[in-house]
Design a protein around this motif. Structure first.
Motif, PDB file in Angstrom:
ATOM      1  N   ARG A  48       0.827  -1.199   0.000  1.00  0.00           N
ATOM      2  CA  ARG A  48       0.000   0.000   0.000  1.00  0.00           C
ATOM      3  C   ARG A  48       0.867   1.256   0.000  1.00  0.00           C
ATOM      4  N   PRO A  49       0.407   2.339  -0.623  1.00  0.00           N
ATOM      5  CA  PRO A  49      -0.927   2.560  -1.209  1.00  0.00           C
ATOM      6  C   PRO A  49      -1.050   1.967  -2.616  1.00  0.00           C
ATOM      7  N   GLU A  50      -2.274   1.853  -3.077  1.00  0.00           N
ATOM      8  CA  GLU A  50      -2.529   1.278  -4.402  1.00  0.00           C
ATOM      9  C   GLU A  50      -1.913   2.134  -5.508  1.00  0.00           C
ATOM     10  N   THR A  51      -1.932   3.450  -5.320  1.00  0.00           N
ATOM     11  CA  THR A  51      -1.290   4.363  -6.267  1.00  0.00           C
ATOM     12  C   THR A  51      -0.262   5.210  -5.524  1.00  0.00           C
ATOM     13  N   TRP A  52       0.956   5.219  -6.036  1.00  0.00           N
ATOM     14  CA  TRP A  52       2.041   5.982  -5.422  1.00  0.00           C
ATOM     15  C   TRP A  52       2.734   6.806  -6.499  1.00  0.00           C
ATOM     16  N   ARG A  53       2.687   8.134  -6.379  1.00  0.00           N
ATOM     17  CA  ARG A  53       3.278   9.050  -7.354  1.00  0.00           C
ATOM     18  C   ARG A  53       2.858   8.699  -8.785  1.00  0.00           C
TER      19      ARG A  53
END
Length: 239
Positions: free
Chosen positions: A183-188
């Motif tokens: 996690r997180p599912e979306t990073w940058r």
């Protein structure tokens, strides 16, 4: 499993190994790590364990008797003949297969050399395995011993919190480990691959296998010669 280390720097190896996962395994009694100071077995009043080499040359050589006496103290303690691993750049290069082989032993003795080496006569008498961790020279055998013990100990049942994890890490079946995400599912603006969010265990396993093969082909193609690949995989990845 019991690890015995013959060394001139007892604190160095114990401080390094009695931490993290290996240290916790020692606390739980799953493994034991004992360091024997070779200097304690010197007959010299100054606790010297080295002398000039016969035939001349630079540096000093560790003497046979203190090393043998230290070894004998361990042998007497465990009451059986154990494998003695001498850490030396002249040895066979350590790998995962060797770690798995050593992990089957009840006791392992590691001999850490220093200076220009150890008197050959005691090596001939006690050493069963000559092992290197790479084609370079270090100041002593302590760091290689610590590397090997870490790699071997984590294969002993009960050392890792999740014993299954050791079966799927790098070099299992001569393949590198697949990419890992958390996690997180979306990073940058970078997303976790959709397949890992699908909840479909079969598709996840298939994707991980594919990634292991691709990563090995890209980063360590030398491993693929011994990898257990299906005919379909070899065709698909042009291997």
């Amino acid at each position: 499993m019991n690890f015995h280390i013959m060394t001139l720097f007892k604190e160095m190896v114990l401080d390094g190994l009695n931490t993290s996962i290996i240290g916790k395994a020692v606390e739980k009694g799953v493994i034991t790590i004992d360091a024997v100071d070779i200097r304690e077995y010197s007959t010299n009043k100054h606790k010297k364990v080295d002398d000039y080499p016969y035939g001349g040359g630079a540096g000093m050589v560790m003497q046979a008797e203190p090393v043998y006496a230290a070894y004998q103290s361990i042998a007497d303690k465990i009451g059986q003949k154990a494998r003695v691993i001498y850490l030396t750049p002249q040895g066979q290069t350590f790998n995962q297969k060797m770690a798995e082989e050593f992990a089957k032993e009840e006791d392992l003795i590691f001999l850490c050399g220093h200076y220009e080496g150890i008197d050959e006569r005691v090596l001939d008498k006690i050493v069963t395995d000559y092992v290197s961790i790479g084609d370079y020279v270090l100041t002593g055998g302590e760091l290689p011993a610590m590397v090997m013990i870490d790699a071997i100990a984590r294969l002993v049942p009960g050392v890792l919190n999740n014993d299954v994890s050791a079966e799927f890490e790098s070099f299992h079946d001569n393949l590198l480990e697949y990419p890992q995400y958390s996690r997180p599912e979306t990073w940058r603006d970078e997303k976790v691959p959709d397949v890992l969010l699908s909840g479909h265990h079969g598709n996840v396993a298939k994707w991980r296998r594919e990634q292991s093969v691709l990563r090995t082909a890209e980063r360590r193609p030398d491993l693929l010669e011994k990898a257990e690949l299906s005919v379909e995989e070899r065709k698909r990845f042009n291997l």
